[in-house]
Design a protein around this motif. Sequence first.
Motif, mmCIF file in Angstrom:
data_model
loop_
_atom_site.group_PDB
_atom_site.id
_atom_site.type_symbol
_atom_site.label_atom_id
_atom_site.label_comp_id
_atom_site.label_asym_id
_atom_site.label_seq_id
_atom_site.Cartn_x
_atom_site.Cartn_y
_atom_site.Cartn_z
ATOM 1 N N UNK A 1 0.729 -1.222 -0.061
ATOM 2 C CA UNK A 1 0.017 0.009 -0.075
ATOM 3 C C UNK A 1 0.898 1.132 0.027
ATOM 4 N N UNK A 2 2.099 1.167 0.637
ATOM 5 C CA UNK A 2 2.858 2.362 0.829
ATOM 6 C C UNK A 2 3.250 2.656 -0.638
ATOM 7 N N UNK A 3 4.087 1.625 -1.182
ATOM 8 C CA UNK A 3 4.508 1.674 -2.453
ATOM 9 C C UNK A 3 3.581 2.346 -3.672
ATOM 10 N N UNK A 4 2.433 1.802 -3.581
ATOM 11 C CA UNK A 4 1.165 1.991 -4.305
ATOM 12 C C UNK A 4 1.272 3.453 -4.435
ATOM 13 N N UNK A 5 0.990 3.840 -3.069
ATOM 14 C CA UNK A 5 0.538 5.296 -2.618
ATOM 15 C C UNK A 5 1.813 6.059 -3.072
ATOM 16 N N UNK A 6 3.024 5.881 -3.006
ATOM 17 C CA UNK A 6 4.122 6.651 -3.458
ATOM 18 C C UNK A 6 4.188 6.728 -5.040
ATOM 19 N N UNK A 7 3.730 5.673 -5.664
ATOM 20 C CA UNK A 7 3.877 5.415 -7.266
ATOM 21 C C UNK A 7 2.681 6.534 -7.464
ATOM 22 N N UNK A 8 1.592 6.630 -7.201
ATOM 23 C CA UNK A 8 0.558 7.296 -7.432
ATOM 24 C C UNK A 8 0.789 8.844 -7.381
ATOM 25 N N UNK A 9 1.404 9.022 -6.247
ATOM 26 C CA UNK A 9 2.054 10.440 -5.857
ATOM 27 C C UNK A 9 3.140 10.947 -6.764
ATOM 28 N N UNK A 10 3.804 10.149 -7.373
ATOM 29 C CA UNK A 10 5.153 10.451 -8.034
ATOM 30 C C UNK A 10 5.241 9.533 -9.350
ATOM 31 N N UNK A 11 4.275 9.629 -10.264
ATOM 32 C CA UNK A 11 4.300 8.876 -11.584
ATOM 33 C C UNK A 11 5.418 9.172 -12.183
ATOM 34 N N UNK A 12 6.126 10.198 -12.439
ATOM 35 C CA UNK A 12 7.151 10.364 -13.243
ATOM 36 C C UNK A 12 8.607 9.603 -12.777
ATOM 37 N N UNK A 13 8.464 8.979 -11.710
ATOM 38 C CA UNK A 13 9.595 8.136 -10.943
ATOM 39 C C UNK A 13 9.147 6.567 -11.018
ATOM 40 N N UNK A 14 7.981 6.388 -11.693
ATOM 41 C CA UNK A 14 7.691 4.900 -11.740
ATOM 42 C C UNK A 14 7.854 4.513 -13.280
ATOM 43 N N UNK A 15 8.369 3.591 -13.611
ATOM 44 C CA UNK A 15 8.645 3.004 -14.921
ATOM 45 C C UNK A 15 8.277 1.538 -14.862
ATOM 46 N N UNK A 16 7.497 1.026 -16.046
ATOM 47 C CA UNK A 16 7.204 -0.346 -16.210
ATOM 48 C C UNK A 16 8.589 -1.085 -16.596
ATOM 49 N N UNK A 17 8.750 -2.214 -15.953
ATOM 50 C CA UNK A 17 9.766 -3.000 -16.340
ATOM 51 C C UNK A 17 9.250 -3.998 -17.506
ATOM 52 N N UNK A 18 10.020 -4.098 -18.271
ATOM 53 C CA UNK A 18 9.718 -5.031 -19.493
ATOM 54 C C UNK A 18 9.497 -6.536 -19.123
ATOM 55 N N UNK A 19 8.272 -7.203 -19.382
ATOM 56 C CA UNK A 19 8.277 -8.468 -18.991
ATOM 57 C C UNK A 19 9.511 -9.229 -19.594
ATOM 58 N N UNK A 20 9.873 -10.216 -19.210
ATOM 59 C CA UNK A 20 10.962 -11.288 -19.709
ATOM 60 C C UNK A 20 10.509 -11.791 -21.097
ATOM 61 N N UNK A 21 11.240 -11.949 -22.085
ATOM 62 C CA UNK A 21 10.824 -12.303 -23.312
ATOM 63 C C UNK A 21 10.293 -13.828 -23.000
ATOM 64 N N UNK A 22 9.295 -14.025 -23.748
ATOM 65 C CA UNK A 22 8.602 -15.413 -23.817
ATOM 66 C C UNK A 22 9.426 -16.310 -24.957
ATOM 67 N N UNK A 23 10.057 -17.522 -24.384
ATOM 68 C CA UNK A 23 10.834 -18.249 -25.286
ATOM 69 C C UNK A 23 9.901 -18.755 -26.436
ATOM 70 N N UNK A 24 10.579 -18.883 -27.593
ATOM 71 C CA UNK A 24 10.046 -19.242 -28.943
ATOM 72 C C UNK A 24 9.623 -20.730 -28.716
ATOM 73 N N UNK A 25 8.983 -21.329 -29.705
ATOM 74 C CA UNK A 25 8.820 -22.670 -29.888
ATOM 75 C C UNK A 25 10.279 -23.393 -30.006
ATOM 76 N N UNK A 26 11.007 -22.798 -30.938
ATOM 77 C CA UNK A 26 12.134 -23.177 -31.246
ATOM 78 C C UNK A 26 13.091 -23.303 -29.917
ATOM 79 N N UNK A 27 13.011 -22.273 -29.328
ATOM 80 C CA UNK A 27 13.854 -22.225 -27.785
ATOM 81 C C UNK A 27 13.404 -23.266 -26.827
#
Length: 140
Positions: free
Chosen positions: A6-32
């Motif tokens: 809840x604290x992290x969520x509240x901080x993120x809402x107050x400071x959206x400029x400091x919040x970035x979405x981390x990219x999801x790890x790549x999904x392995x291909x069928x070949x991989x």
Amino acid sequence: MVSLCQEVNAYAQEHPEQVTDEPAPPVPTEAELLEIAKASKLAELNRVMDDTDKKLVRSTSDLVSALLTPDALTVHLTGAKATNSEQLQQSMCIFARLRSVQEWNRQLRTSVEIAQTVEDVQAIEPVLASSKIAEFMGKE
């Protein structure tokens, strides 16, 4: 008491400029995924074949021992009956079973290498020497 989330969520809402979405790890291909499955199955087959190799060494030793005892040597040279001829026959059969197990597993290894899907790879099961020897000995 406020939870950490809840604290992290509240901080993120107050400071959206400091919040970035981390990219999801790549999904392995069928070949991989297929390559991962193949590597895992080949490692399993190699472990089984190494275990069978150890049994072959013991079987070869038993076979040589049976061949070199005086009674077995007499059987081998003259065809006369001897007390350990049954042991010799059993050693020869076990040796032959172990060799066939190795050949089956070599063929399975080739099947893994040419498999086209993860499901095909997962369907391949190594042949275990212990089960084939137990089958021969009538213990299954």
